[in-house]
Each structure stands twice: as C-alpha cells, then as structure tokens.
Design a protein around this motif. Sequence first.
Motif, PDB file in Angstrom:
ATOM      1  N   GLN A  59      25.629 -32.861 -85.399  1.00  0.00           N
ATOM      2  CA  GLN A  59      27.011 -33.323 -85.505  1.00  0.00           C
ATOM      3  C   GLN A  59      27.273 -34.551 -84.633  1.00  0.00           C
ATOM      4  N   LYS A  60      26.621 -34.598 -83.470  1.00  0.00           N
ATOM      5  CA  LYS A  60      26.788 -35.755 -82.576  1.00  0.00           C
ATOM      6  C   LYS A  60      26.289 -37.027 -83.256  1.00  0.00           C
ATOM      7  N   VAL A  61      25.104 -36.949 -83.887  1.00  0.00           N
ATOM      8  CA  VAL A  61      24.561 -38.120 -84.567  1.00  0.00           C
ATOM      9  C   VAL A  61      25.406 -38.472 -85.795  1.00  0.00           C
ATOM     10  N   GLU A  62      25.932 -37.457 -86.473  1.00  0.00           N
ATOM     11  CA  GLU A  62      26.810 -37.711 -87.613  1.00  0.00           C
ATOM     12  C   GLU A  62      28.060 -38.457 -87.157  1.00  0.00           C
ATOM     13  N   GLY A  63      28.531 -38.142 -85.964  1.00  0.00           N
ATOM     14  CA  GLY A  63      29.693 -38.848 -85.416  1.00  0.00           C
ATOM     15  C   GLY A  63      29.385 -40.320 -85.187  1.00  0.00           C
ATOM     16  N   TYR A  64      28.192 -40.623 -84.660  1.00  0.00           N
ATOM     17  CA  TYR A  64      27.802 -42.026 -84.460  1.00  0.00           C
ATOM     18  C   TYR A  64      27.690 -42.731 -85.816  1.00  0.00           C
ATOM     19  N   ARG A  65      27.191 -42.022 -86.811  1.00  0.00           N
ATOM     20  CA  ARG A  65      27.041 -42.598 -88.150  1.00  0.00           C
ATOM     21  C   ARG A  65      28.401 -42.970 -88.728  1.00  0.00           C
ATOM     22  N   GLN A  66      29.363 -42.080 -88.558  1.00  0.00           N
ATOM     23  CA  GLN A  66      30.700 -42.364 -89.092  1.00  0.00           C
ATOM     24  C   GLN A  66      31.336 -43.559 -88.385  1.00  0.00           C
ATOM     25  N   GLN A  67      31.093 -43.707 -87.081  1.00  0.00           N
ATOM     26  CA  GLN A  67      31.613 -44.879 -86.359  1.00  0.00           C
ATOM     27  C   GLN A  67      31.044 -46.165 -86.955  1.00  0.00           C
ATOM     28  N   ILE A  68      29.744 -46.145 -87.269  1.00  0.00           N
ATOM     29  CA  ILE A  68      29.092 -47.335 -87.835  1.00  0.00           C
ATOM     30  C   ILE A  68      29.636 -47.624 -89.232  1.00  0.00           C
ATOM     31  N   LEU A  69      29.774 -46.571 -90.053  1.00  0.00           N
ATOM     32  CA  LEU A  69      30.312 -46.759 -91.397  1.00  0.00           C
ATOM     33  C   LEU A  69      31.742 -47.261 -91.375  1.00  0.00           C
ATOM     34  N   ASN A  70      32.460 -46.950 -90.281  1.00  0.00           N
ATOM     35  CA  ASN A  70      33.850 -47.393 -90.144  1.00  0.00           C
ATOM     36  C   ASN A  70      33.964 -48.768 -89.491  1.00  0.00           C
ATOM     37  N   GLY A  71      32.810 -49.427 -89.250  1.00  0.00           N
ATOM     38  CA  GLY A  71      32.862 -50.805 -88.766  1.00  0.00           C
ATOM     39  C   GLY A  71      32.278 -51.064 -87.399  1.00  0.00           C
ATOM     40  N   SER A  72      31.899 -50.027 -86.634  1.00  0.00           N
ATOM     41  CA  SER A  72      31.285 -50.252 -85.319  1.00  0.00           C
ATOM     42  C   SER A  72      29.896 -50.853 -85.485  1.00  0.00           C
TER      43      SER A  72
ATOM     44  N   PHE B 207      18.885 -37.293 -90.238  1.00  0.00           N
ATOM     45  CA  PHE B 207      17.670 -36.547 -90.572  1.00  0.00           C
ATOM     46  C   PHE B 207      16.959 -36.154 -89.276  1.00  0.00           C
ATOM     47  N   GLU B 208      16.071 -35.179 -89.406  1.00  0.00           N
ATOM     48  CA  GLU B 208      15.408 -34.616 -88.229  1.00  0.00           C
ATOM     49  C   GLU B 208      13.903 -34.861 -88.270  1.00  0.00           C
ATOM     50  N   THR B 209      13.320 -35.164 -87.108  1.00  0.00           N
ATOM     51  CA  THR B 209      11.871 -35.189 -86.915  1.00  0.00           C
ATOM     52  C   THR B 209      11.549 -34.298 -85.717  1.00  0.00           C
ATOM     53  N   GLN B 210      10.284 -34.238 -85.354  1.00  0.00           N
ATOM     54  CA  GLN B 210       9.899 -33.448 -84.189  1.00  0.00           C
ATOM     55  C   GLN B 210      10.505 -33.991 -82.899  1.00  0.00           C
ATOM     56  N   PHE B 211      11.007 -35.228 -82.929  1.00  0.00           N
ATOM     57  CA  PHE B 211      11.545 -35.848 -81.728  1.00  0.00           C
ATOM     58  C   PHE B 211      13.050 -35.688 -81.579  1.00  0.00           C
ATOM     59  N   GLY B 212      13.741 -35.327 -82.656  1.00  0.00           N
ATOM     60  CA  GLY B 212      15.181 -35.154 -82.561  1.00  0.00           C
ATOM     61  C   GLY B 212      15.888 -35.518 -83.856  1.00  0.00           C
ATOM     62  N   PHE B 213      17.192 -35.786 -83.751  1.00  0.00           N
ATOM     63  CA  PHE B 213      18.000 -36.181 -84.906  1.00  0.00           C
ATOM     64  C   PHE B 213      18.201 -37.692 -84.886  1.00  0.00           C
TER      65      PHE B 213
END
Length: 456
Positions: A198-211, A260-266
């Motif tokens: 959810q934290k990474v999804e939040g960063y994604r939404q900020q970028i999609l909204n213009g950040s 998406f997820e890998t062995q290193f994180g999201f």
Amino acid sequence: MIKKYIFLLSSCIVALCCFQTATAQSKLVDRVAATVGSGIILQSDIEMQYAQYLAGGEKPNENMKCYVLQQLVTQKLLSQQAMIDSIEVSEAEVDDNLNRRMQMMVRQAGGKERLEEFLNRSLLQYKEEMRPSVSEQLKAQKMQQNIVTTINVTPQEVKTYFNGLNQDSLPYFNTEVEVGEIVINPVLTKEEKEQYRQKVEGYRQQILNGSDFGTIARLYSEDAAAPYGGESGFQTRDYWAKEFSAMAFKLKEGEVSPVFETQFGFHILQVLQRRGEEVNVRYIVVIPKPTNASLERAKAKIDSISDKVEQGKMSFHTAASLYSENNETKYTGGMILNEEDRTGLIPMDRLDRETFTAIDPLQVGQYSKSFLSKDRTGKQVYKFMYLKSRIAPHKANLEQDFAKIQEAAKQDKINRKLSEWFELRKENTFIDINPDFIKCDELKLWINKDETLAQK
C-alpha cells in the motif's frame, strides 16, 4: 625484470578509477607523457588518476605519478592486443562499471549535488567523458584474463615452489577454523506485507497525479539508486530479478508500472529509454521489515533444524543443503569460504564479531545455539554455527597449508607468464617515455638503454 611490476588489472581499475577536478584541469597544460604502439598517454590521464589518489585521503606524493604512468603503459599494451585478438566489451558492461563507479563516488562525496559541484559538470556528462577510458580498462582486463586463464599448478609444482622458498622466513599463521552456518530468513505473510504494498501504491498515485518520479524516488526509495532519482542506467535482462526484468521490458517508454514484488521488496518503475536489448528505467523499492511474529516463526524453524542435527537425525551438511536460505553457503554444505583464497580455513581474527562469539567456546564438532543476526544486506536472519575444525597457530607447512601454498604457487606462475608476455611486447612495440619521467624507477624497465644514455 618486468615481473616485479605486474599485478592484476582488476585491482588497478578499482583503485585508480578516473577522478578529475576543475582545479587540476585549470592548472594543467596537456602534453604526451608516453607513446605506446599506436596510442598515447596524456599528462591529463595521469593527473586524473593522481587526483583520485588524493581524493582518497592520501598525502601528496609525486612518485605516485610514476606508478600511475607505469600502469597506464601496461594497460595500453594489453588493450591494443585485445583489439588485435578481437576482444570486445559490450556497452552494457561499460554502463554497469560506470554506474557502480558513480554510486561509489556519490557516497564518497556525500551526495549527487556535491559530487557534481566538485566535478564542475553533471554526472551524465562526466560518465560520457569517462566511457572511452573505462572501455579500454575493461578490454585490458579481459586480455590479461585470457593470457592466464589456463594456468594451473600440479602438486609437484606446489612442492617445488614451497621447497624453493627461504625456509627461515616462512609465514606464521594464527589460529584458523573451518566453520559452517545454517541461515533462516523471517518470512512475512501476505497480510503482514500488505502495508508495504500500500505504501508503494501511494507513491505510484502521487506520480500519476503529477509528482516527479525522480523526486519521490530520492525521498522514499530504499535502494542505492535513490540519489540518482532511482535511475538504473542501461541494463540487460539478466541484470535484475526476473520479475523486475519482465516488467521493465514489457512497458512502453514513459509508462509507470503497477506495484509488483520481487525477493527484494515492492517496486514500481518507469521506462526511460530502450536501446536494443537494453533498457534504462527509474524505480522505487520499499523493503518489508520483519515483524515479531515472523521472527518467532523463523526462530522456531531453525531450532527444529538444529534439534535434528544435534540428535544425529540429519547431518549438518545435508540440513544446510535442504534448509539453509543463504545461497552463498547453501551449496557448500553450509561451510563458509575464505574470500581471499577460497579455502575453508579462516583466521579467527578475521571472523565477524557475532561468528567469533558463537564458535569461540565450541569444541570441534559442536554446534552453537541459534541467534539473531544480520546478513550482508543488513536484513535480520536467524542462524546457528558449526565448528568443523580448529588449527593451532603454526609456521607454514605443506601438510596443513597446501591450499594456501598452492594459491601462492599459482600466482607466482601467473606473474611469470605475464612477465614473459610483457617482455615480448616490449621488444616488439614502440614505447617512448617523456624524458621528464626518466627519473622514475618504475618506468626504467620500459626505456631503451641506449635512449637513456643519450638523454644523459
């Protein structure tokens, strides 16, 4: 003899990577310092590497410039032969080397902005300036590897080498041990990992909204590329985890991935540019942290494995192969290798504090209790140790130290092979050293004796 000055170029490439300053350039009137075959070495090449020497905190030492020029001469000889032998380095190899250098330089300078101020140019511009030099260094390294790749030593050669050493000055080895480990990582459940997704999804939404993606990466990404705005540089598919590569090569330029997820994180990533079978992306990664519950599960699992080994139901090596989650030791039956000579014997004084504390009270053949530790990436893990053998301090001998002596004998054979190669190239290649460097002991082996007498 050239042999005295031969060394592996891999260490040269790390220790003497190009690093120039505006100050050094402003004071420098460039000139040819040496001609080697069809190539030249400029005074500025020497000054660039001397600046790196000073940037590492060393005291000024003009003699270091002699050493630098000597190594550049050997590099030229190797790289020119590499061209004759059609030895190439790919753009991906050069990019990977440059990216690692840039990351190291950013850490040393204390940030990207400070480094760019120090260089008086952008990192992108500086990387392009360094590209030809790095390409030549990598070709020289590959050429040297080709020269010595088939070299090996027989047991008789090892014995002959050892018997030829001064027996009164043989090295003295401190206590050495053979130790093994079994490692278990704490694993989060899907529910425990959801907060990170959810934290990474939040960063994604900020970028999609213009950040700006780069700004968000600098602020929140938990990775060495964060200071670069998450930019990776051009990489091939096999550079990343398979899930990351699949996403990077699927997206269109400019497109932002889903989480998406890998062995290193999201992760999320954005493709910046494609170039054949390479792609340059910027990305954000958030690394999940173990919960108390996950640590308790890992502790229970490793204690269960430890009990089986202690009770003789399973050998340590079998248990390590089946259950250990450290891939560096899993396939050696849990045994830790000495990184210097790749043998199993490790000096006690070179063990990390946790390992030393765990095995110091053990008798040979015993196992430690499980304990919480950290792996090389800093992640928390549980492990327990096995003491296979302990060798008391002693003077070097063939019976106890064959592997070490074998490695020394092989290196001696490699040095002699390289010496012969350079002696031959010296006789068949035009080499001219600027008279100002005649005083350098390191360069006398490259200077024709008649030429030296004439200059006197």
